[in-house]
Design an enzyme around this catalytic site. Structure first.
Site, PDB file in Angstrom:
ATOM      1  N   ASP A  72       7.726 -87.674 -64.048  1.00 14.75           N
ATOM      2  CA  ASP A  72       7.930 -87.079 -65.369  1.00 14.75           C
ATOM      3  C   ASP A  72       6.839 -86.026 -65.622  1.00 14.75           C
ATOM      4  OD1 ASP A  72       8.722 -86.659 -67.978  1.00 14.75           O
ATOM      5  OD2 ASP A  72       7.905 -88.534 -68.747  1.00 14.75           O
ATOM      6  N   LYS A  74       7.492 -82.725 -66.270  1.00 14.91           N
ATOM      7  CA  LYS A  74       8.007 -81.697 -67.203  1.00 14.91           C
ATOM      8  C   LYS A  74       7.475 -80.307 -66.865  1.00 14.91           C
ATOM      9  CE  LYS A  74       8.564 -84.834 -71.175  1.00 14.91           C
ATOM     10  NZ  LYS A  74       7.781 -85.984 -70.691  1.00 14.91           N
ATOM     11  N   ASP A  77       6.912 -73.201 -66.200  1.00 19.25           N
ATOM     12  CA  ASP A  77       6.037 -72.086 -65.797  1.00 19.25           C
ATOM     13  C   ASP A  77       6.938 -70.997 -65.232  1.00 19.25           C
ATOM     14  OD1 ASP A  77       3.765 -70.574 -64.861  1.00 19.25           O
ATOM     15  OD2 ASP A  77       2.640 -72.447 -64.731  1.00 19.25           O
ATOM     16  N   THR A 136      11.672 -84.859 -78.482  1.00 18.36           N
ATOM     17  CA  THR A 136      12.043 -85.614 -79.686  1.00 18.36           C
ATOM     18  C   THR A 136      10.936 -85.556 -80.751  1.00 18.36           C
ATOM     19  OG1 THR A 136      11.320 -87.581 -78.526  1.00 18.36           O
ATOM     20  CG2 THR A 136      13.687 -87.213 -78.639  1.00 18.36           C
ATOM     21  N   ARG A 228       6.707-100.265 -73.123  1.00 14.23           N
ATOM     22  CA  ARG A 228       5.996-101.401 -73.700  1.00 14.23           C
ATOM     23  C   ARG A 228       6.752-102.714 -73.816  1.00 14.23           C
ATOM     24  NH1 ARG A 228       3.875 -97.535 -78.308  1.00 14.23           N
ATOM     25  NH2 ARG A 228       5.832 -96.579 -77.635  1.00 14.23           N
TER      26      ARG A 228
HETATM   27  O1  C5P Z   1       6.752 -97.871 -74.414  1.00 17.91           O
HETATM   28  P1  C5P Z   1       8.020 -97.078 -74.615  1.00 17.91           P
HETATM   29  O2  C5P Z   1       9.268 -97.836 -74.180  1.00 17.91           O
HETATM   30  O3  C5P Z   1       8.134 -96.514 -76.002  1.00 17.91           O
HETATM   31  O4  C5P Z   1       7.854 -95.854 -73.601  1.00 17.91           O
HETATM   32  C1  C5P Z   1       8.820 -94.859 -73.465  1.00 17.91           C
HETATM   33  C2  C5P Z   1       8.428 -93.881 -72.406  1.00 17.91           C
HETATM   34  O5  C5P Z   1       9.344 -92.777 -72.461  1.00 17.91           O
HETATM   35  C3  C5P Z   1       7.047 -93.273 -72.560  1.00 17.91           C
HETATM   36  O6  C5P Z   1       6.536 -92.977 -71.253  1.00 17.91           O
HETATM   37  C4  C5P Z   1       7.288 -92.006 -73.332  1.00 17.91           C
HETATM   38  O7  C5P Z   1       6.327 -91.014 -73.089  1.00 17.91           O
HETATM   39  C5  C5P Z   1       8.644 -91.572 -72.765  1.00 17.91           C
HETATM   40  N1  C5P Z   1       9.433 -90.715 -73.669  1.00 17.91           N
HETATM   41  C6  C5P Z   1       9.796 -91.075 -74.950  1.00 17.91           C
HETATM   42  N2  C5P Z   1      10.519 -90.237 -75.731  1.00 17.91           N
HETATM   43  C7  C5P Z   1      10.883 -89.031 -75.270  1.00 17.91           C
HETATM   44  C8  C5P Z   1      10.544 -88.646 -73.983  1.00 17.91           C
HETATM   45  C9  C5P Z   1       9.799 -89.526 -73.196  1.00 17.91           C
HETATM   46  O8  C5P Z   1       9.495 -92.179 -75.384  1.00 17.91           O
HETATM   47  N3  C5P Z   1      11.606 -88.254 -76.024  1.00 17.91           N
END
Ligand code: C5P
Length: 249
Positions: A72, A74, A77, A136, A228
């Site tokens: 990931d 992203k 450039d 988001t 998490r």
């Molecule tokens: O702990 P949790 O389930 O919230 O983690 C979600 C993962 O998805 C994290 O690594 C977060 O950075 C990523 N993510 C997100 N929302 C986005 C893009 C990526 O939660 N729009």
């Protein structure tokens, strides 16, 4: 571990849909998590924090463990620079990686070609290329204030998803809220990966618009990213197993 499949080509099983975010501070923690969960999940997401801490050594270690990786990073450039970085990803046999769709069609196409060529030369499977549409964290107000953009978020999301598809990307990362519109515009063979997932038994944490694993699949996503609810569970293996079961509709 099982081979990573693209959506639409075949039915994905519950655990194949499950991507665990390795949002832990050190390589030791990450590898411990992978060792614990590798039989229960389909893929592991390496984000910028962990990658900046560990560097490519982490990717080497994950490759040794044959753990499928969603890088990931992203990328965003000029096309030449993104192509060089994508080549590095492609030759390593990474399963998925992503770029910002806002880098434009030339950049997206350059990423896809470089990764695919490098994978072919290294005799590994080419990675699935995903595009990020609108983060988001960007609200309608921020769009107007910071970018002078008056179009609706949803219209921009589908615009960038379509651009990504036309430029050769395999799919997008999208919130559950956006999945239906993207499916409508980009069809069933376009891969959709959705974060912001919370089983009913887990804490919401700082996520605002959450859906359950089952609901995300019902809405049409292919893969879910979960952090998490698994990484902070008392029994992480059991949490992953329960989520994988919920993803098996
Ligand atoms: O702990 P949790 O389930 O919230 O983690 C979600 C993962 O998805 C994290 O690594 C977060 O950075 C990523 N993510 C997100 N929302 C986005 C893009 C990526 O939660 N729009």
């Amino acid at each position: 571990m099982q081979e990573v499949k693209a959506a639409g080509m075949t039915e994905l099983k519950g655990k194949e849909r499950l991507i665990v975010a390795l949002d832990v501070p050190t390589m030791f923690d990450a590898l411990q998590l992978v060792d614990e969960l590798r039989e229960e999940v389909g893929m592991f997401k390496v984000g910028l924090e962990l990658f900046t801490h560990c560097g490519t050594k982490l990717l080497d270690e994950l490759e040794k463990l044959e753990a499928p990786v969603f890088f990931d990073g992203k990328f965003h450039d000029i096309p030449n620079t993104v192509a060089s970085a994508s080549r590095e990803i492609g030759r390593r046999g990474v399963a998925m990686f992503n770029v910002h769709a806002q880098g434009g069609s030339e950049m997206i196409a350059a990423a896809q070609k470089a990764a695919a060529d490098a994978a072919e030369a290294a005799k590994v499977k080419r990675p699935i290329l995903l595009a990020v549409t609108i983060l988001t964290s960007i609200s309608q107000e921020i769009l107007a204030k910071d970018f002078g953009e008056t179009r609706q978020v949803e219209a921009l999301v589908t615009h960038y998803a379509s651009l990504a598809k036309q430029s050769g990307a395999d799919g997008v990362v999208a919130s559950a809220k956006e999945v239906e519109a993207i499916r409508k515009h980009c069809g069933k063979d376009f891969v959709i990966v959705t974060p912001g997932i919370r089983p009913e038994w887990a804490s919401q944490d700082d996520q605002k618009r959450i859906v359950t694993p089952r609901k995300a699949v019902e809405m049409g996503t292919d893969y879910v990213v979960v952090g998490r609810p698994i990484t902070r569970a008392n029994d992480r293996k059991d949490a992953a197993k329960r989520i994988a079961e919920e993803l098996s509709l």
